[in-house]
Design a protein around this motif. Sequence first.
Motif, PDB file in Angstrom:
ATOM      1  N   THR A 156       0.828  -1.206   0.000  1.00  0.00           N
ATOM      2  CA  THR A 156       0.000   0.000   0.000  1.00  0.00           C
ATOM      3  C   THR A 156       0.860   1.252   0.000  1.00  0.00           C
ATOM      4  OG1 THR A 156      -1.780  -1.148   1.173  1.00  0.00           O
ATOM      5  CG2 THR A 156      -1.784   1.251   1.285  1.00  0.00           C
ATOM      6  N   LEU A 157       1.929   1.251   0.792  1.00  0.00           N
ATOM      7  CA  LEU A 157       2.836   2.391   0.823  1.00  0.00           C
ATOM      8  C   LEU A 157       3.515   2.609  -0.527  1.00  0.00           C
ATOM      9  CD1 LEU A 157       4.529   1.960   4.325  1.00  0.00           C
ATOM     10  CD2 LEU A 157       3.126   3.912   3.578  1.00  0.00           C
ATOM     11  N   TYR A 160       0.996   4.372  -2.644  1.00  0.00           N
ATOM     12  CA  TYR A 160       0.721   5.727  -2.146  1.00  0.00           C
ATOM     13  C   TYR A 160       1.893   6.656  -2.429  1.00  0.00           C
ATOM     14  CZ  TYR A 160       0.123   9.580   1.130  1.00  0.00           C
ATOM     15  OH  TYR A 160       0.036  10.829   1.684  1.00  0.00           O
ATOM     16  N   GLU A 352      -2.536   0.559   7.008  1.00  0.00           N
ATOM     17  CA  GLU A 352      -2.828   0.040   5.670  1.00  0.00           C
ATOM     18  C   GLU A 352      -4.272   0.337   5.289  1.00  0.00           C
ATOM     19  OE1 GLU A 352      -3.341  -4.242   3.359  1.00  0.00           O
ATOM     20  OE2 GLU A 352      -2.337  -4.173   5.307  1.00  0.00           O
ATOM     21  N   ILE A 355      -4.969   4.125   4.701  1.00  0.00           N
ATOM     22  CA  ILE A 355      -4.555   4.623   3.387  1.00  0.00           C
ATOM     23  C   ILE A 355      -5.472   4.078   2.299  1.00  0.00           C
ATOM     24  CG2 ILE A 355      -2.704   4.628   1.673  1.00  0.00           C
ATOM     25  CD1 ILE A 355      -0.703   4.434   3.990  1.00  0.00           C
ATOM     26  N   SER A 358      -8.825   5.751   1.684  1.00  0.00           N
ATOM     27  CA  SER A 358      -8.701   7.174   1.348  1.00  0.00           C
ATOM     28  C   SER A 358      -8.916   8.092   2.546  1.00  0.00           C
ATOM     29  CB  SER A 358      -9.684   7.578   0.222  1.00  0.00           C
ATOM     30  OG  SER A 358      -9.397   6.872  -0.968  1.00  0.00           O
ATOM     31  N   TYR A 360      -6.768   8.652   4.824  1.00  0.00           N
ATOM     32  CA  TYR A 360      -5.507   9.375   4.976  1.00  0.00           C
ATOM     33  C   TYR A 360      -5.479  10.595   4.063  1.00  0.00           C
ATOM     34  CZ  TYR A 360      -0.439   9.855   5.821  1.00  0.00           C
ATOM     35  OH  TYR A 360       0.813  10.303   6.193  1.00  0.00           O
ATOM     36  N   ASP A 361      -5.884  10.421   2.807  1.00  0.00           N
ATOM     37  CA  ASP A 361      -5.913  11.542   1.871  1.00  0.00           C
ATOM     38  C   ASP A 361      -6.852  12.635   2.366  1.00  0.00           C
ATOM     39  OD1 ASP A 361      -4.163  10.745  -0.368  1.00  0.00           O
ATOM     40  OD2 ASP A 361      -5.590   9.133  -0.640  1.00  0.00           O
TER      41      ASP A 361
END
Length: 469
Positions: A156-157, A160, A352, A355, A358, A360-361
Motif C-alpha cells: 500500500t505504501l 501511495y 494500511e 490509506i 482514502s 488518509y488523503d
Amino acid sequence: MPRTWASLAPDLYLEPRGKRRRAGLEQALREAVRSGRLGPGTALPSSRALAQELGLARNTVADAYGQLIAEGWLSARQGSGTRVADRAMPAEPAAGVSRLWPARRRTTYDLTPGTPDLAGFPRSLWLAAARRALPAAPNHELGYQDPRGLLGLRETLAQYLARVRGVRTTAERIIVCSGFAQALSLLATTLHGQGARVFAVESYGIALHRDIIRAARVRTQPLAIDSSGAIIDQLVGIGASAVLLTPGHQFPLGVSLAAERRVAALEWAQGSGGLVVEDDYDGEFRYDRTPLGALQSLAPDVVAYVGTASKSLAPGLSLAWLVAPAQLVDALVESKRVSGARTGVLEQLTMEEFIRSSAYDRHIRRSRLVYRQRRDLLVARLTQRSPGVSVTGMAAGLQAVLALGGGLRGRDEPSIRTRAHRAGLAVQGLGEYRHDPDPEAPAALVVGYGTPPDHAFAGALEALCDLLG
C-alpha cells in the motif's frame, strides 16, 4: 489555598474598571496556579461569590474564568463548578533516577516546532479503520513478522508514495520503522559496517539525528546552507560516505534544495559510491508552490527515502517507512533483525486500511487547509504587531523562522527563551539547531504553528507578539 480569595489580588480594586480589572484577575490566577499556590483540582468559588469578595462585576469574573478555561489553566464541568486544571509541573526526579529523558514542562502555549496539532488526530476515522482491519487480518499476521514489516502495508505504501511523492519502489524495498530516528540508526549502523566513517549533514538540523549518527561511530560533517539549500559542492574532498538532506523543505530554515543542487547531489553519490538520505519529514504540507517530487524518484539506486506519519498524524503512532536502494536492503533488514526492534502489528494493519480507504488523503487535505490558515494568521498578526520581525521558511511545513533583528545575536536567544517561558510560552531559538555554536549569528526563533490546539492558537499568537514587542 488562600484563607480569603481577595489575597490573590490585593490591589485589584485600585485598577480602573473594565478590561484592566479583568486582565489583573486573569494574571493573578495564572500566577497562583504557576506558583503552586492553587494546586490541580482546587475548586474556585462561583463567579458571583468571587465578584462579591473582590468588589468586581460578576461579568468581569465570568469573562476571566472563560479566558483561563480557553487557555487551559482552569476547567469547568456541569455540576462540579470551576477548578484548577491538571497543569502540575513534573516533580524533580528522585536520587538515582535518570535525567536523560526529562519530563516536558507544561506551558500555557506551546509553539515548539516538530509536532502537529495532536487534538486534530482523526480518532474516529482511525478507530473505524482499526475495526475494519483487525477482524479481516489473517491469524499469522499477529505473529512474529518479517523485519521489513507487514507485506500489505508495504504494498500500500509503494502505491501511495508513487502517487503522492513520485517515489519509485516496490514493497520489497520498503522497511517499516518506528520513526525516522530508527530508520536513520539502521542506515548509520549499516553504513558503518560497510566502512563509512563520515556522514555529511546540513549545518542546521535536529541534534538527535546527529547524535544517532555519532552513536554508530560515524563522524558528522556539516554542509553550509544558503537560500538555495545545502551547498553540495562542500561534499568534495571530505571523505563522506553519505549525506543527510531535507531537500523538499529544509528543517528548520525552510528553504528547498535548488534543482541544480539536486542534480549535483545525485552526481556526487553516483560518482563516489555514496548515499543520499532524503528526509521527507513534511512532504504532505505544501502551500504556496507546486509540490516538489521526491529526490529519490530521480535516482532510486543512490537515494534512501524516509517518510513518517509523525507530522501528518501523530508521533505517538511510531510509524515510518524507509525506501532503500536495492543493494542496501538485505544489510538493512539484517541490522533491524539483530536490533530486536519491531513495529506494532496493529498500527501497521490500521495504517494500511487508513490509506486504502482514502481516509488518509482526506485527513491530509483537511490538515493542509488548517495549517495554511494558521500560517497566514501568524504572518498577519506579526506584520501588525511586530513589524521589525522578518518571517521566512513558510512555503511548506509546520514551522517558520522569525529573524529578530535589533542587533540581537545567538547569545541572546537563551534569555529570550527564558522570558518566553516566564510568560507561559514555549519557543525555540535557531541556535539550538546549529551543528556548530555561533553566538555571533543573528538571533532568530523557530516557531511551530502546528502544535497548539485550535482553541489556544489565537492566545498563543498574542503571547508571541507580546514577547516580540
